[in-house]
Design a protein around this motif. Structure first.
Motif, short mmCIF file in Angstrom:
data_model
loop_
_atom_site.label_atom_id
_atom_site.label_comp_id
_atom_site.label_asym_id
_atom_site.label_seq_id
_atom_site.Cartn_x
_atom_site.Cartn_y
_atom_site.Cartn_z
N GLU A 222 35.88 66.43 65.30
CA GLU A 222 34.73 67.12 65.88
C GLU A 222 33.46 66.41 65.41
O GLU A 222 33.28 66.18 64.21
N PHE A 224 29.39 66.72 66.10
CA PHE A 224 28.17 67.30 66.66
C PHE A 224 27.32 67.76 65.49
O PHE A 224 27.79 67.81 64.35
N PRO A 310 27.69 66.27 72.28
CA PRO A 310 28.68 66.80 71.33
C PRO A 310 30.08 66.43 71.81
O PRO A 310 30.32 66.34 73.03
N SER A 368 28.07 72.26 71.39
CA SER A 368 29.32 72.27 70.62
C SER A 368 30.20 73.44 71.02
O SER A 368 31.43 73.32 71.04
#
Length: 387
Positions: A222, A224, A310, A368
């Motif tokens: 992930e 962002f 994101p 996100s």
């Protein structure tokens, strides 16, 4: 002296024909270069899309000669290419990363010594190469993880141990090869930073990336604002840059970190190449890790990457093809690709098997929250556990 710039139209070589080599080849070709791949597998993903595919072992003298004759400069796509092969090539052509940096990354003991020399904290550990070193292990290192010093990746060559008896048994299980025992630390999360460094010392980096591993293999990344806390992200970037500078590195380098329960950061390991956790950059940044790899190898300027969206990346393992039993079944790509912001990358591997990296799926979006919702929907469709 700075090596000459290698302009598009030349041939760039890569040792290794896996998916990282394939993505390097695609990026080099987009920029106008020809490509040559050395890999023994006639169906290697990179070899199938390259202008030249030299089917030879990595230490085959004739194969190395062919690669050197074809290529203006040469890189590697995985860390277990023999360092001596890179050293032989470097006597004839620019090679990035260099053999010494790759040799350090191939040996956990040397790697940890380098981290320490750069002032980057790593987990308390001990090197075990002899029965005497085994007996001398400090009690505070247990419980711990015993890892082979060489040839360990994706969780292979690692055994958790809680006592001296288990440690001795684990070392026997690992055939008494040189190992590193690392103290088991209370982990809150894992993250990584990818840097690109030119031969002239210019360096840029991608943002800090939050990673989730399952079974020792990266499952989810992930990236962002806020995925990694700002203070930890800054510390990780500074540490990654220090490691690259300490190596006088040329190319793309990934440094992986553990975030501990108390918020502190320790370095785990490095990969002298692009990394799974940077795959999102192809779809979410204006300069991907693979373009940076091409630029660093060719001596071109390194622009600072800008993440414009994101992103969440899901690693696609061969297990997804066997969700419904022993027969191989293609996952529901049409349903996945109906989701907004889905970017599917399959690596051209001709058959699936459990644990094999078959591709990745990146979601980009306006926020996100949006990419997380879409990535979780895709995970449900594919049979990937939520995160």
């Amino acid at each position: 002296m700075r090596p000459p710039v290698i302009l598009p139209g030349a041939t760039l070589g890569v040792m290794g024909g896996g998916q990282l080599g394939r993505m390097f080849v695609h990026e080099a070709q987009r920029l106008g270069y020809f490509t040559a791949v050395l890999d023994p597998d006639e169906n290697s993903p990179a070899g199938l899309v390259s202008h030249h595919h030299i089917r030879a072992a990595y230490l085959d003298a004739h194969g190395l000669d062919q690669l050197a004759r074809l290529s203006a400069a040469i890189t590697t796509e995985f860390e277990n290419v023999p360092a001596e092969a890179l050293a032989a090539l470097a006597r004839r052509r620019p090679v990035a990363p260099g053999a010494e940096a790759v040799a350090i990354a191939q040996d956990r003991a040397r790697e940890k010594a380098h981290f320490t020399a750069c002032g980057v904290p790593c987990a308390p550990h001990a090197v075990i190469e002899t029965p005497q070193q085994l007996q001398a292990v400090a009690g505070e290192l247990l419980p711990g993880v015993l890892k082979t010093a060489r040839l360990g990746y994706d969780g292979k060559g690692q055994v958790r141990v809680a006592s001296r008896e288990q440690l001795a048994a684990a070392w026997d299980e690992l055939k008494r090869v040189p190992c590193v025992l690392e103290k088991l630390l209370p982990l809150a999360a894992e993250c990584s930073v990818i840097v690109a460094r030119g031969a002239d010392g210019q360096m840029v980096n991608l943002p800090a990336q939050l990673n989730l591993h399952r079974g020792g293999i990266l499952a989810v990344t992930e990236v962002f604002e806020g995925a990694v806390a700002p203070a930890q992200a800054r510390q990780a970037v500074e540490a990654a840059r220090a490691v690259a500078d300490g190596l006088q590195y040329t190319g793309v380098l990934c440094i992986e970190f553990f975030i501990l329960d108390d918020g502190s950061l320790v370095v785990n390991e490095m990969a002298p190449r692009p990394h799974n956790s940077g795959h999102y950059s192809v779809d979410a940044c204006d300069v991907s890790q693979f373009e940076l790899q091409v630029r660093a190898l060719a001596g071109l300027p390194l622009p600072a990457p800008r993440q414009h969206s994101p992103a969440i990346m899901l690693n696609l393992l061969g297990d997804l093809w066997f969700r419904h039993g022993e027969a191989e079944v293609t996952p529901p790509w049409a349903e996945v690709l109906a989701l907004p912001g889905a970017h599917l990358h399959l690596y051209g591997k001709l058959s699936a098997r459990p644990g094999r990296k078959m591709g990745h799926l990146t979601f980009t979006g306006a926020s996100s929250a949006q990419v997380r919702e879409l990535a979780l929907r895709a995970a449900a469709l594919l049979g990937i556990a939520p995160f």
